[in-house]
Design a protein around this motif. Structure first.
Motif, PDB file in Angstrom:
ATOM      1  N   LEU A  41     -32.128 -17.726 -33.796  1.00 13.39           N
ATOM      2  CA  LEU A  41     -33.034 -17.106 -32.826  1.00 13.39           C
ATOM      3  C   LEU A  41     -32.300 -16.045 -32.017  1.00 13.39           C
ATOM      4  CD1 LEU A  41     -34.712 -20.407 -31.584  1.00 13.39           C
ATOM      5  CD2 LEU A  41     -35.657 -18.769 -33.222  1.00 13.39           C
ATOM      6  N   THR A  42     -33.051 -15.314 -31.217  1.00 13.57           N
ATOM      7  CA  THR A  42     -32.431 -14.306 -30.355  1.00 13.57           C
ATOM      8  C   THR A  42     -32.965 -14.434 -28.930  1.00 13.57           C
ATOM      9  OG1 THR A  42     -31.987 -11.944 -30.102  1.00 13.57           O
ATOM     10  CG2 THR A  42     -34.168 -12.515 -30.881  1.00 13.57           C
ATOM     11  N   GLY A  43     -32.273 -13.795 -28.009  1.00 13.61           N
ATOM     12  CA  GLY A  43     -32.708 -13.820 -26.612  1.00 13.61           C
ATOM     13  C   GLY A  43     -33.463 -12.551 -26.262  1.00 13.61           C
ATOM     14  N   GLY A  44     -33.448 -12.198 -24.997  1.00 17.33           N
ATOM     15  CA  GLY A  44     -34.187 -11.018 -24.558  1.00 17.33           C
ATOM     16  C   GLY A  44     -35.660 -11.354 -24.396  1.00 17.33           C
ATOM     17  N   SER A  45     -36.450 -10.326 -24.069  1.00 20.94           N
ATOM     18  CA  SER A  45     -37.867 -10.586 -23.798  1.00 20.94           C
ATOM     19  C   SER A  45     -38.731 -10.428 -25.047  1.00 20.94           C
ATOM     20  CB  SER A  45     -38.349  -9.625 -22.705  1.00 20.94           C
ATOM     21  OG  SER A  45     -38.062  -8.300 -23.109  1.00 20.94           O
ATOM     22  N   SER A  46     -38.297  -9.613 -26.010  1.00 21.37           N
ATOM     23  CA  SER A  46     -39.144  -9.329 -27.180  1.00 21.37           C
ATOM     24  C   SER A  46     -39.610 -10.564 -27.944  1.00 21.37           C
ATOM     25  CB  SER A  46     -38.439  -8.367 -28.134  1.00 21.37           C
ATOM     26  OG  SER A  46     -37.969  -7.257 -27.437  1.00 21.37           O
ATOM     27  N   PRO A  47     -38.759 -11.594 -28.132  1.00 24.78           N
ATOM     28  CA  PRO A  47     -39.233 -12.710 -28.964  1.00 24.78           C
ATOM     29  C   PRO A  47     -40.109 -13.735 -28.257  1.00 24.78           C
ATOM     30  CG  PRO A  47     -36.959 -13.102 -28.335  1.00 24.78           C
ATOM     31  CD  PRO A  47     -37.346 -11.770 -27.757  1.00 24.78           C
ATOM     32  N   GLY A  73     -28.278 -16.398 -31.739  1.00 22.62           N
ATOM     33  CA  GLY A  73     -27.328 -15.340 -32.123  1.00 22.62           C
ATOM     34  C   GLY A  73     -26.387 -14.916 -31.015  1.00 22.62           C
ATOM     35  N   ASP A  74     -26.810 -15.096 -29.776  1.00 28.65           N
ATOM     36  CA  ASP A  74     -25.914 -14.785 -28.660  1.00 28.65           C
ATOM     37  C   ASP A  74     -26.380 -15.536 -27.425  1.00 28.65           C
ATOM     38  OD1 ASP A  74     -28.187 -12.979 -28.166  1.00 28.65           O
ATOM     39  OD2 ASP A  74     -26.923 -12.124 -26.599  1.00 28.65           O
ATOM     40  N   GLU A  75     -25.457 -15.687 -26.501  1.00 26.46           N
ATOM     41  CA  GLU A  75     -25.790 -16.433 -25.281  1.00 26.46           C
ATOM     42  C   GLU A  75     -25.116 -15.800 -24.077  1.00 26.46           C
ATOM     43  OE1 GLU A  75     -27.888 -17.898 -23.462  1.00 26.46           O
ATOM     44  OE2 GLU A  75     -28.173 -19.501 -24.936  1.00 26.46           O
ATOM     45  N   ARG A  76     -25.784 -15.954 -22.949  1.00 27.21           N
ATOM     46  CA  ARG A  76     -25.187 -15.558 -21.666  1.00 27.21           C
ATOM     47  C   ARG A  76     -24.485 -16.800 -21.129  1.00 27.21           C
ATOM     48  NH1 ARG A  76     -30.590 -13.276 -20.531  1.00 27.21           N
ATOM     49  NH2 ARG A  76     -30.790 -11.441 -21.855  1.00 27.21           N
ATOM     50  N   LEU A  77     -23.288 -16.626 -20.571  1.00 24.10           N
ATOM     51  CA  LEU A  77     -22.510 -17.796 -20.127  1.00 24.10           C
ATOM     52  C   LEU A  77     -23.014 -18.324 -18.787  1.00 24.10           C
ATOM     53  CD1 LEU A  77     -20.358 -18.738 -22.134  1.00 24.10           C
ATOM     54  CD2 LEU A  77     -18.688 -18.356 -20.341  1.00 24.10           C
ATOM     55  N   ASN A  85     -30.490 -18.113 -19.618  1.00 24.01           N
ATOM     56  CA  ASN A  85     -29.919 -18.726 -20.816  1.00 24.01           C
ATOM     57  C   ASN A  85     -30.904 -18.552 -21.986  1.00 24.01           C
ATOM     58  OD1 ASN A  85     -29.553 -21.129 -22.733  1.00 24.01           O
ATOM     59  ND2 ASN A  85     -27.712 -21.278 -21.487  1.00 24.01           N
ATOM     60  N   ASN A  86     -30.434 -17.895 -23.054  1.00 27.56           N
ATOM     61  CA  ASN A  86     -31.334 -17.576 -24.172  1.00 27.56           C
ATOM     62  C   ASN A  86     -31.927 -18.814 -24.840  1.00 27.56           C
ATOM     63  OD1 ASN A  86     -31.067 -14.817 -23.928  1.00 27.56           O
ATOM     64  ND2 ASN A  86     -29.346 -14.676 -25.359  1.00 27.56           N
ATOM     65  N   MET A  87     -31.075 -19.825 -25.102  1.00 25.44           N
ATOM     66  CA  MET A  87     -31.596 -21.011 -25.787  1.00 25.44           C
ATOM     67  C   MET A  87     -32.558 -21.777 -24.896  1.00 25.44           C
ATOM     68  SD  MET A  87     -31.763 -22.333 -28.722  1.00 25.44           S
ATOM     69  CE  MET A  87     -30.720 -22.878 -30.074  1.00 25.44           C
ATOM     70  N   MET A 146     -33.403 -10.543 -34.356  1.00 24.44           N
ATOM     71  CA  MET A 146     -32.570  -9.617 -33.575  1.00 24.44           C
ATOM     72  C   MET A 146     -33.436  -8.773 -32.646  1.00 24.44           C
ATOM     73  SD  MET A 146     -29.313  -9.757 -34.694  1.00 24.44           S
ATOM     74  CE  MET A 146     -28.263  -8.556 -35.485  1.00 24.44           C
ATOM     75  N   GLY A 147     -32.794  -8.218 -31.613  1.00 32.19           N
ATOM     76  CA  GLY A 147     -33.467  -7.292 -30.711  1.00 32.19           C
ATOM     77  C   GLY A 147     -32.620  -6.040 -30.580  1.00 32.19           C
ATOM     78  N   LEU A 148     -33.191  -5.018 -29.984  1.00 29.66           N
ATOM     79  CA  LEU A 148     -32.466  -3.756 -29.782  1.00 29.66           C
ATOM     80  C   LEU A 148     -32.322  -3.502 -28.285  1.00 29.66           C
ATOM     81  CD1 LEU A 148     -31.376  -0.938 -30.683  1.00 29.66           C
ATOM     82  CD2 LEU A 148     -33.764  -0.175 -30.775  1.00 29.66           C
ATOM     83  N   GLY A 149     -31.086  -3.456 -27.810  1.00 25.85           N
ATOM     84  CA  GLY A 149     -30.847  -3.202 -26.383  1.00 25.85           C
ATOM     85  C   GLY A 149     -30.930  -1.715 -26.063  1.00 25.85           C
ATOM     86  N   GLY A 152     -28.233   0.364 -27.466  1.00 27.58           N
ATOM     87  CA  GLY A 152     -27.968   0.213 -28.902  1.00 27.58           C
ATOM     88  C   GLY A 152     -27.267  -1.081 -29.249  1.00 27.58           C
ATOM     89  N   HIS A 153     -27.112  -1.962 -28.259  1.00 25.16           N
ATOM     90  CA  HIS A 153     -26.495  -3.250 -28.604  1.00 25.16           C
ATOM     91  C   HIS A 153     -27.505  -4.128 -29.322  1.00 25.16           C
ATOM     92  CE1 HIS A 153     -28.276  -5.001 -24.800  1.00 25.16           C
ATOM     93  NE2 HIS A 153     -28.335  -6.085 -25.555  1.00 25.16           N
ATOM     94  N   THR A 154     -26.968  -5.080 -30.050  1.00 21.89           N
ATOM     95  CA  THR A 154     -27.806  -6.134 -30.617  1.00 21.89           C
ATOM     96  C   THR A 154     -27.012  -7.422 -30.504  1.00 21.89           C
ATOM     97  OG1 THR A 154     -29.259  -6.740 -32.446  1.00 21.89           O
ATOM     98  CG2 THR A 154     -27.060  -5.923 -33.046  1.00 21.89           C
ATOM     99  N   ALA A 155     -27.715  -8.577 -30.477  1.00 23.45           N
ATOM    100  CA  ALA A 155     -27.080  -9.828 -30.061  1.00 23.45           C
ATOM    101  C   ALA A 155     -26.297  -9.474 -28.781  1.00 23.45           C
ATOM    102  CB  ALA A 155     -26.235 -10.417 -31.162  1.00 23.45           C
ATOM    103  N   SER A 156     -25.015  -9.885 -28.643  1.00 23.02           N
ATOM    104  CA  SER A 156     -24.233  -9.363 -27.515  1.00 23.02           C
ATOM    105  C   SER A 156     -23.063  -8.537 -28.044  1.00 23.02           C
ATOM    106  CB  SER A 156     -23.764 -10.475 -26.570  1.00 23.02           C
ATOM    107  OG  SER A 156     -24.822 -10.873 -25.720  1.00 23.02           O
ATOM    108  N   ASP A 207     -40.130   2.635 -24.050  1.00 23.08           N
ATOM    109  CA  ASP A 207     -38.774   2.836 -23.521  1.00 23.08           C
ATOM    110  C   ASP A 207     -37.701   2.591 -24.593  1.00 23.08           C
ATOM    111  OD1 ASP A 207     -39.627   0.170 -23.457  1.00 23.08           O
ATOM    112  OD2 ASP A 207     -38.174  -0.374 -21.911  1.00 23.08           O
ATOM    113  N   LYS A 208     -38.084   2.058 -25.735  1.00 27.74           N
ATOM    114  CA  LYS A 208     -37.102   1.832 -26.812  1.00 27.74           C
ATOM    115  C   LYS A 208     -37.071   3.014 -27.796  1.00 27.74           C
ATOM    116  CE  LYS A 208     -35.484  -2.252 -25.751  1.00 27.74           C
ATOM    117  NZ  LYS A 208     -35.889  -3.551 -26.204  1.00 27.74           N
ATOM    118  N   ARG A 209     -37.987   3.986 -27.620  1.00 29.24           N
ATOM    119  CA  ARG A 209     -38.099   5.030 -28.642  1.00 29.24           C
ATOM    120  C   ARG A 209     -36.819   5.878 -28.764  1.00 29.24           C
ATOM    121  NH1 ARG A 209     -42.448   9.023 -27.502  1.00 29.24           N
ATOM    122  NH2 ARG A 209     -43.688   7.149 -27.224  1.00 29.24           N
TER     123      ARG A 209
END
Ligand code: 6PG
Length: 248
Positions: A41-47, A73-77, A85-87, A146-149, A152-156, A207-209
């Motif tokens: 899975l991924t974090g962020g707001s998109s999923p 796929g990534d986590e905030r500590l 926390n993404n999970m 995955m998401g797109l930051g 241009g980041h993805t995961a962390s 805003d992602k364009r």
């Protein structure tokens, strides 16, 4: 659908259609595997809408939860329970109600530093996979979301950071994030994320364009470098799609 390099870009009308398209792809991958299934899975707001859809009876009744394992796929500590926390986000929307606890694999955050978290999660992934090295014939995951930051980041995996160049380790610590929330992160690396049958990006919002344009132009950005050894699909809301990709 537009095929560009090795990625397939699928335009969808709005966030609701994006979530439905992602859920349907996920269900198809689960249905294609009659053994143990692994979803990253991924974090962020998109999923969030996707997770909410998976929680509905129309979808959850078709998920064989007894043989599906859920990773991140990534986590905030930050501790479990913290809204960043993404999970925790995925657990509160659908996992805690539906998945056996032993099938939910969070990145540990009760550690002294992100490096230690990364080592522990790498150990857990290797144990699950049953080998020290990833083999292209046997992907680690069925699906990696995955998401797109905005940078241009993805995961962390952030632009120009060491995680982008990692070729050996499956998980690394990221002491500093480039974007909010500005907390240390832990991320799977490009080779670990690539080890999947399908990598599925979800991109929404006008805003992602601008950043998506740069990714599609092939700039050396983490999200542009992320690809599956199987299929790589970008589900993109029309509002986020660059002009020259519209109507194609
Ligand atoms: C994180 C994410 C990150 C995210 C992108 C897109 O922990 O923040 O995993 O890579 O997917 O930043 O985020 P949005 O979906 O909120 O735009």
């Amino acid at each position: 659908m537009i095929v560009q390099n090795q990625r397939k870009i699928v335009a969808v009308a709005d966030p609701a259609e994006l979530a439905k398209a992602a859920a349907d792809r996920l269900m198809a991958r689960i249905a294609a595997n009659d053994g143990r299934v692994a979803i990253c899975l991924t974090g962020g707001s998109s999923p969030k809408q996707l997770y909410a859809l998976l929680a509905t009876d129309a979808y959850n009744k078709r998920i064989p939860f007894d043989r599906v394992h859920w990773f991140i796929g990534d986590e905030r500590l930050v501790p479990p329970g913290d809204s960043r926390n993404n999970m925790t986000m995925a657990r509160s929307i659908f996992l805690d109600r539906l998945a056996p606890a032993s099938h939910i694999h969070p990145i540990p955050t009760d550690t002294a530093n992100p490096g230690e978290s990364a080592e522990r999660y790498q150990r857990e992934l290797k144990l699950f996979y049953g080998a020290e090295r990833l083999s292209p014939e046997r992907p680690l995951f069925d699906v990696v979301l995955m998401g797109l930051g905005p940078d241009g980041h993805t995961a962390s995996i952030f632009p120009d950071e060491p995680a982008l160049a990692e070729t050996e380790r499956w998980v690394v610590g990221v002491p500093q994030a480039n974007v909010e929330p500005l907390v240390p992160r832990v991320t799977l690396t490009l080779p670990a994320l690539a080890s999947c049958r399908e990598m599925l990006f979800e991109v929404a919002g006008s805003d992602k364009r601008a950043i998506l344009t740069r990714v599609l132009e092939g700039e050396n950005l983490p999200a542009a470098r992320a690809a599956s050894i199987g299929e790589t699909i970008w589900l993109v809301e029309a509002a986020a799609l660059p002009e020259n990709f519209r109507g194609r």
